[in-house]
Design a protein around this motif. Structure first.
Motif, PDB file in Angstrom:
ATOM      1  N   ALA A  34     -41.301  11.557   6.655  1.00 61.03           N
ATOM      2  CA  ALA A  34     -42.315  10.571   7.021  1.00 61.03           C
ATOM      3  C   ALA A  34     -42.746   9.736   5.825  1.00 61.03           C
ATOM      4  O   ALA A  34     -43.156   8.586   5.984  1.00 61.03           O
ATOM      5  CB  ALA A  34     -43.512  11.278   7.642  1.00 61.03           C
ATOM      6  N   ALA A  35     -42.633  10.269   4.619  1.00 63.55           N
ATOM      7  CA  ALA A  35     -43.013   9.507   3.426  1.00 63.55           C
ATOM      8  C   ALA A  35     -42.116   8.281   3.255  1.00 63.55           C
ATOM      9  O   ALA A  35     -42.572   7.249   2.772  1.00 63.55           O
ATOM     10  CB  ALA A  35     -42.940  10.397   2.193  1.00 63.55           C
ATOM     11  N   ALA A  36     -40.873   8.376   3.676  1.00 66.84           N
ATOM     12  CA  ALA A  36     -39.974   7.217   3.584  1.00 66.84           C
ATOM     13  C   ALA A  36     -40.445   6.116   4.521  1.00 66.84           C
ATOM     14  O   ALA A  36     -40.359   4.932   4.190  1.00 66.84           O
ATOM     15  CB  ALA A  36     -38.553   7.632   3.920  1.00 66.84           C
ATOM     16  N   GLY A  37     -40.947   6.481   5.671  1.00 69.09           N
ATOM     17  CA  GLY A  37     -41.499   5.492   6.594  1.00 69.09           C
ATOM     18  C   GLY A  37     -42.736   4.833   6.039  1.00 69.09           C
ATOM     19  O   GLY A  37     -42.954   3.633   6.227  1.00 69.09           O
ATOM     20  N   ALA A  38     -43.536   5.611   5.334  1.00 71.43           N
ATOM     21  CA  ALA A  38     -44.741   5.043   4.722  1.00 71.43           C
ATOM     22  C   ALA A  38     -44.378   4.084   3.594  1.00 71.43           C
ATOM     23  O   ALA A  38     -45.065   3.085   3.382  1.00 71.43           O
ATOM     24  CB  ALA A  38     -45.630   6.166   4.192  1.00 71.43           C
ATOM     25  N   LEU A  39     -43.322   4.356   2.886  1.00 72.64           N
ATOM     26  CA  LEU A  39     -42.873   3.448   1.836  1.00 72.64           C
ATOM     27  C   LEU A  39     -42.165   2.226   2.403  1.00 72.64           C
ATOM     28  O   LEU A  39     -42.060   1.199   1.726  1.00 72.64           O
ATOM     29  CB  LEU A  39     -41.943   4.173   0.871  1.00 72.64           C
ATOM     30  CG  LEU A  39     -42.594   5.272   0.033  1.00 72.64           C
ATOM     31  CD1 LEU A  39     -41.538   5.998  -0.791  1.00 72.64           C
ATOM     32  CD2 LEU A  39     -43.665   4.699  -0.863  1.00 72.64           C
ATOM     33  N   ALA A  40     -41.688   2.303   3.619  1.00 73.29           N
ATOM     34  CA  ALA A  40     -40.977   1.185   4.229  1.00 73.29           C
ATOM     35  C   ALA A  40     -41.929   0.081   4.684  1.00 73.29           C
ATOM     36  O   ALA A  40     -41.516  -1.070   4.788  1.00 73.29           O
ATOM     37  CB  ALA A  40     -40.152   1.676   5.409  1.00 73.29           C
ATOM     38  N   ALA A  41     -43.183   0.399   4.940  1.00 70.95           N
ATOM     39  CA  ALA A  41     -44.141  -0.617   5.386  1.00 70.95           C
ATOM     40  C   ALA A  41     -44.323  -1.729   4.349  1.00 70.95           C
ATOM     41  O   ALA A  41     -44.272  -2.911   4.713  1.00 70.95           O
ATOM     42  CB  ALA A  41     -45.461   0.033   5.746  1.00 70.95           C
ATOM     43  N   PRO A  42     -44.514  -1.423   3.069  1.00 70.94           N
ATOM     44  CA  PRO A  42     -44.556  -2.519   2.090  1.00 70.94           C
ATOM     45  C   PRO A  42     -43.223  -3.262   1.978  1.00 70.94           C
ATOM     46  O   PRO A  42     -43.195  -4.446   1.650  1.00 70.94           O
ATOM     47  CB  PRO A  42     -44.899  -1.820   0.767  1.00 70.94           C
ATOM     48  CG  PRO A  42     -45.517  -0.545   1.144  1.00 70.94           C
ATOM     49  CD  PRO A  42     -44.893  -0.153   2.450  1.00 70.94           C
ATOM     50  N   GLY A  43     -42.125  -2.582   2.279  1.00 69.88           N
ATOM     51  CA  GLY A  43     -40.824  -3.245   2.283  1.00 69.88           C
ATOM     52  C   GLY A  43     -40.745  -4.306   3.371  1.00 69.88           C
ATOM     53  O   GLY A  43     -40.178  -5.377   3.166  1.00 69.88           O
ATOM     54  N   LEU A  44     -41.329  -4.007   4.537  1.00 67.37           N
ATOM     55  CA  LEU A  44     -41.381  -5.007   5.600  1.00 67.37           C
ATOM     56  C   LEU A  44     -42.223  -6.201   5.177  1.00 67.37           C
ATOM     57  O   LEU A  44     -41.861  -7.350   5.415  1.00 67.37           O
ATOM     58  CB  LEU A  44     -41.959  -4.394   6.877  1.00 67.37           C
ATOM     59  CG  LEU A  44     -41.052  -3.477   7.670  1.00 67.37           C
ATOM     60  CD1 LEU A  44     -41.826  -2.818   8.806  1.00 67.37           C
ATOM     61  CD2 LEU A  44     -39.882  -4.251   8.230  1.00 67.37           C
ATOM     62  N   ALA A  45     -43.349  -5.934   4.537  1.00 69.57           N
ATOM     63  CA  ALA A  45     -44.222  -7.017   4.090  1.00 69.57           C
ATOM     64  C   ALA A  45     -43.536  -7.869   3.028  1.00 69.57           C
ATOM     65  O   ALA A  45     -43.589  -9.103   3.071  1.00 69.57           O
ATOM     66  CB  ALA A  45     -45.525  -6.443   3.556  1.00 69.57           C
ATOM     67  N   ALA A  46     -42.872  -7.233   2.083  1.00 67.71           N
ATOM     68  CA  ALA A  46     -42.192  -7.978   1.021  1.00 67.71           C
ATOM     69  C   ALA A  46     -41.025  -8.784   1.577  1.00 67.71           C
ATOM     70  O   ALA A  46     -40.808  -9.933   1.166  1.00 67.71           O
ATOM     71  CB  ALA A  46     -41.704  -7.012  -0.058  1.00 67.71           C
ATOM     72  N   GLY A  47     -40.290  -8.223   2.510  1.00 68.68           N
ATOM     73  CA  GLY A  47     -39.177  -8.950   3.117  1.00 68.68           C
ATOM     74  C   GLY A  47     -39.648 -10.168   3.891  1.00 68.68           C
ATOM     75  O   GLY A  47     -39.055 -11.249   3.790  1.00 68.68           O
ATOM     76  N   ALA A  48     -40.724 -10.014   4.649  1.00 68.86           N
ATOM     77  CA  ALA A  48     -41.269 -11.152   5.382  1.00 68.86           C
ATOM     78  C   ALA A  48     -41.795 -12.216   4.431  1.00 68.86           C
ATOM     79  O   ALA A  48     -41.654 -13.418   4.680  1.00 68.86           O
ATOM     80  CB  ALA A  48     -42.376 -10.682   6.316  1.00 68.86           C
ATOM     81  N   LEU A  49     -42.397 -11.792   3.328  1.00 63.27           N
ATOM     82  CA  LEU A  49     -42.901 -12.743   2.336  1.00 63.27           C
ATOM     83  C   LEU A  49     -41.752 -13.521   1.699  1.00 63.27           C
ATOM     84  O   LEU A  49     -41.829 -14.743   1.532  1.00 63.27           O
ATOM     85  CB  LEU A  49     -43.698 -12.014   1.263  1.00 63.27           C
ATOM     86  CG  LEU A  49     -44.275 -12.886   0.156  1.00 63.27           C
ATOM     87  CD1 LEU A  49     -45.366 -13.781   0.709  1.00 63.27           C
ATOM     88  CD2 LEU A  49     -44.808 -12.027  -0.968  1.00 63.27           C
TER      89      LEU A  49
END
Length: 60
Positions: A34-49
């Motif tokens: 689950a920690a990988a999923g928590a780290l993926a949320a900022p990845g989604l934000a950075a990718g969209a940015l």
């Protein structure tokens, strides 16, 4: 308007990888912690940015 293709490619890659990590921690139990999923949320934000700011001019 010129598009920065490096930003689009990097942003799309971040979005794809982050999506797989988040979905991997959800309904599909393939052993991703689950920690990988928590780290993926900022990845989604950075990718969209990155994708959103890839063109010249003001981003939304």
């Amino acid at each position: 308007m010129a598009t920065d293709t490096r930003k689009v490619i990097l942003g799309a890659a971040l979005l794809a990888i982050s999506t797989v990590l988040i979905l991997g921690t959800g309904a599909i139990d393939i052993g991703i912690p689950a920690a990988a999923g928590a780290l993926a949320a900022p990845g989604l934000a950075a990718g969209a940015l990155l994708v959103g700011t890839s063109e010249d001019g003001r981003p939304v």
